[in-house]
Design an enzyme around this catalytic site. Structure first.
Site, PDB file in Angstrom:
ATOM      1  N   ASP A 274      60.557  30.831  30.627  1.00 48.22           N
ATOM      2  CA  ASP A 274      62.025  31.585  29.530  1.00 48.22           C
ATOM      3  C   ASP A 274      62.233  30.293  29.606  1.00 48.22           C
ATOM      4  OD1 ASP A 274      62.588  32.871  27.916  1.00 48.22           O
ATOM      5  OD2 ASP A 274      64.485  33.841  29.078  1.00 48.22           O
TER       6      ASP A 274
ATOM      7  N   ASP B 159      66.424  39.569  22.983  1.00 47.68           N
ATOM      8  CA  ASP B 159      66.451  38.667  24.327  1.00 47.68           C
ATOM      9  C   ASP B 159      68.069  39.378  24.909  1.00 47.68           C
ATOM     10  OD1 ASP B 159      66.848  36.110  25.795  1.00 47.68           O
ATOM     11  OD2 ASP B 159      66.867  34.429  24.366  1.00 47.68           O
TER      12      ASP B 159
ATOM     13  N   HIS C 118      76.222  38.214  30.452  1.00 49.69           N
ATOM     14  CA  HIS C 118      77.190  37.646  31.364  1.00 49.69           C
ATOM     15  C   HIS C 118      77.890  37.888  31.407  1.00 49.69           C
ATOM     16  CE1 HIS C 118      74.335  34.273  31.036  1.00 49.69           C
ATOM     17  NE2 HIS C 118      74.048  34.156  29.723  1.00 49.69           N
TER      18      HIS C 118
END
Lengths: 311, 428
Positions: B153, B306, B310
């Site tokens: 990835d 995707d 974060h």
């Protein structure tokens, strides 16, 4: 007339805004010629000079401007700060914010960092250079110098040559000069010209001689020595051969052309010593005008009255 | 107790069904599908009038961050987000810490997922050991533990020989290879699309060619080896053309696109809001148009999120220093409805296919992506009329890095059925 709360970039300023700043800067210039070079316009205001990237010229220029307007200033540089200890930019600024500053003058290596910070502070943010994004006061001092020497901008043919990709000076200058009606050409090897820069309304030329032809203003940009390792050009010598401004080459420009450079200059790299020191060179005038322009910007953003400034 | 999904518009691309039907579920499986199924006391009824009933949605590409980055997301929080977003199964990528390059990590993920959520996971193992792009990871060991594909990835495989061997070896074991196609030398530290906007903003640009070159390489290696390759998050016009051309030549390539790449353009970066920083970066309006056309004609098989959580403090930094990616599990379905189905750019059936039948086929889940008597009952039930208002407090992910917070998006997921269990997600 207010020009806004922050000065993040030239983009977004109108022709009238720019003219107003330049007019104010001209008035400010006289203060620097007085025996006592100080007016009380910003007395009691605190300005924080936040420099996360090294700077001598710009920081000194801002500091002098602040002092001449009687503001209190605090210098904060990354090498002596908490940034070294891993504090984030936002945390650093939020800490300083509690000391009640009225404005921040900020330089940082990341494009957009001044805009980012402006969302979280009460005072004004003045961009003193954010990565390759903008350096508005540089473009304004360049404009002040051009206006002094050329009387205006309309129809002027201006060449900016050097590392266009990594230059914040170029971007601010393009926005300003296009807004004021000048024609702008950028030149340099294609390795240092970003694709699509033409969409900003400039001509792109990779042949320096051709680019110089008939130009009224020739602005050379500093070549950073470390770029060589990134295959932007093979050697300093080769750069000078193809894109260095020499007396011979300068003959291609218009008869009364002027030479500019935002400094610091690399003699023998982008410009020959003769050209740096020649009669047509206005490089030191630019430095001088820097103080006046920064006084004007601080004064206009921080809301002083017109009468006070001319006192 | 039996479950009856009553009066919904059943859209099943696998069988071609598109009509108002009742579905009766018993013991986790579909018992019958009929025009009118009688209600009785021992049947729980879900009135799906005005709603779409589809095979359970499967996300081929997400990051659950556990083990290793539990501050960003855990398997529990990520799967909760998946369920609220309408996904009955997800494929977590291997860039955890430690990297999922061994049966141990794969088993941990699967066991953990079973404990914390009914949502199924189909882990993607690392293509190379520690995702270093040098030596192949132990595919058979991971396959036996439960992986369905391999990929490095976020760390593109630059060495073409390694990629060739991965395709050959994975193919031998019946595993799919997924590639984040990007030439990292051409990326050269860029943080947005290279174009008019990057030229103006002074941010380093990533040219569309970085993606194109690697897709061309991957399809060439796919032809050479005869093995399937799946291109992750196709983001440019050139990439769509390259995949389309390879398909014409009968090269076994498949592709996915993310909701942000069909919903947003590079102009958003002018805000310097790091929630517009992703990899691949947001591209131009022309690219968005081409991605949508690719989804419409099937060049791009499926929609994958995707989903990349974060932590707040990681994203609250200078644009060029921020990590890439946004969360996407809870916004994917409404974004597809608002930007693809309602403006009539792709059909409802194609959208359902892109979320369920196609990903199930690509990853080799024989029984999924269809509504069929006797098969496990995994269903996604959604409305084209309801709106989703994404509020921060409604986000199930531990991370809130989404540019869609506060935005009203047309379309809403109403419920999911996983293994016959109904989960109501929102009031009608």
């Amino acid at each position: 007339m207010k020009i806004g709360k922050h000065l993040i970039g030239i983009r977004g300023l109108s022709k009238a805004d720019i003219t107003h700043i330049l007019d104010t800067a001209e008035k400010m210039k006289e203060i620097s010629d007085r025996p006592i070079k100080k007016v009380p316009a910003l007395r009691g205001k605190l300005i924080v000079n936040l420099f996360f990237e090294n700077s001598t010229r710009t920081r000194s220029s801002f500091e002098i401007a602040e002092k001449r307007l009687s503001a209190d200033s605090l210098n904060f540089s990354a090498s002596t700060s908490a940034v070294q200890k891993g504090e984030t930019l936002l945390d650093t600024v939020l800490n300083i914010e509690r000391m009640q500053p009225d404005a921040y003058v900020m330089r940082h290596a990341s494009p957009g960092s001044c805009k980012f910070i402006s969302n979280y502070v009460k005072g004004s943010v003045i961009n003193a250079g954010d990565g390759a994004h903008e350096h508005p006061t540089q473009a304004l001092l360049d404009a002040m110098t051009i206006r002094e020497k050329k009387g205006g901008f309309e129809g002027l043919d201006i060449l900016i040559c050097g590392d266009i990709t990594h230059s914040r000076v170029v971007r601010s200058n393009i926005h300003l000069l296009k807004t004021m009606g000048a024609n702008v050409t950028v030149a340099g090897p294609a390795t240092m010209i970003p694709p699509h820069i033409d969409k900003m309304g400039v001509k792109v030329e990779t042949n320096f001689d051709r680019a110089l032809k008939g130009k009224d203003v020739v602005m050379m940009l500093r070549i950073q020595l470390e770029r060589q390792t990134k295959n932007l050009f093979p050697s300093m010598k080769e750069y000078y051969l193809t894109y260095g401004l020499t007396e011979e080459r300068f003959k291609l420009a218009a008869k009364d052309a002027i030479v500019m450079h935002p400094g610091p200059i690399n003699r023998g790299v982008e410009i020959s010593s003769e050209m740096a020191d020649c009669r047509e060179s206005v490089i030191l005038d630019q430095v001088e005008n820097g103080v006046s322009v920064r006084m004007a910007v601080l004064y206009l953003l921080m809301g002083g009255g017109e009468d006070e400034a001319s006192n | 107790m039996k479950l009856l999904i009553k009066n919904g518009r059943v859209v099943d691309p696998f069988s071609g069904t598109d009509e108002t039907l009742d579905i009766l579920v018993s013991n986790g499986k579909v018992l019958s599908i009929n025009k009118k199924i009688a209600v009785s006391k021992d049947i729980e009824v879900f009135d799906a009038t005005g709603m779409i009933v589809a095979p359970g949605f499967i996300d081929l590409h997400c990051h659950l961050r556990e083990p290793g980055y539990e501050r960003k997301e855990t398997i529990e929080s990520g799967l909760a987000a998946a369920m609220y977003g309408g996904f009955t199964g997800v494929c977590p990528m291997p860039n955890t810490d430690p990297v999922n390059d061994s049966a141990g990590v794969t088993s941990f993920m699967i066991e953990k997922a079973k404990k914390v959520s009914p949502v199924r996971i189909y882990p993607v193992g690392a293509l190379s050991k520690e995702q270093k792009g040098e030596e192949l990871a132990n595919y058979a060991e991971m396959r036996d533990a439960g992986i369905w594909a391999v990929s490095d990835d976020g760390r593109p495989v630059m060495n073409s020989q390694v990629m060739r061997k991965a395709l050959e070896y994975a193919g031998s074991l019946g595993l799919l290879v997924i590639d984040h196609a990007e030439d990292i030398n051409l990326v050269a530290g860029g943080s947005m699309n290279e174009g008019e906007v990057s030229a103006r903003l002074g941010l380093r640009g990533i040219p569309a060619e970085a993606e194109l070159i690697q897709i061309r390489r991957d399809t060439a290696l796919s032809r050479l080896t005869g093995q399937r390759v799946h291109i992750a998050h196709v983001s440019t016009k050139y990439s769509v053309e390259a995949v389309r051309m390879a398909r014409k030549k009968k090269i076994p390539v498949t592709a996915e696109a993310t909701p942000h790449h069909f919903s947003l353009t590079e102009e958003m970066v002018e805000t310097f809001d790091t929630n517009y920083k992703m990899n691949p970066p947001l591209r131009t309006a022309d690219d968005v148009k081409a991605v949508i056309e690719g989804l419409s004609d099937g060049t791009i098989d499926c929609i994958a999120t995707d989903h990349a959580p974060h932590a707040w403090e990681e994203k609250m930094v200078e644009f060029d220093r921020a990590p890439n990616g946004i969360i996407g599990l809870q916004t994917a379905v409404p974004l597809a409805i608002e930007n693809l189905v309602l403006p009539d750019k792709i059909s409802l059936k194609r959208m359902v296919d892109a979320f369920s039948t196609a990903p199930a086929r690509i990853i080799g889940l024989g029984d999924k992506g269809r509504i069929e008597v006797g098969k496990e009952a995994d269903l996604t039930i959604f409305s084209l009329k309801k709106e989703t208002l994404l509020k921060k407090e409604d986000i199930k992910s531990l991370s809130k890095n989404s540019p869609f917070i506060g935005r009203k998006i047309k379309g809403a997921v109403m419920a999911v059925v996983i293994g016959g269990e109904l989960h109501r997600l929102r009031e009608k």
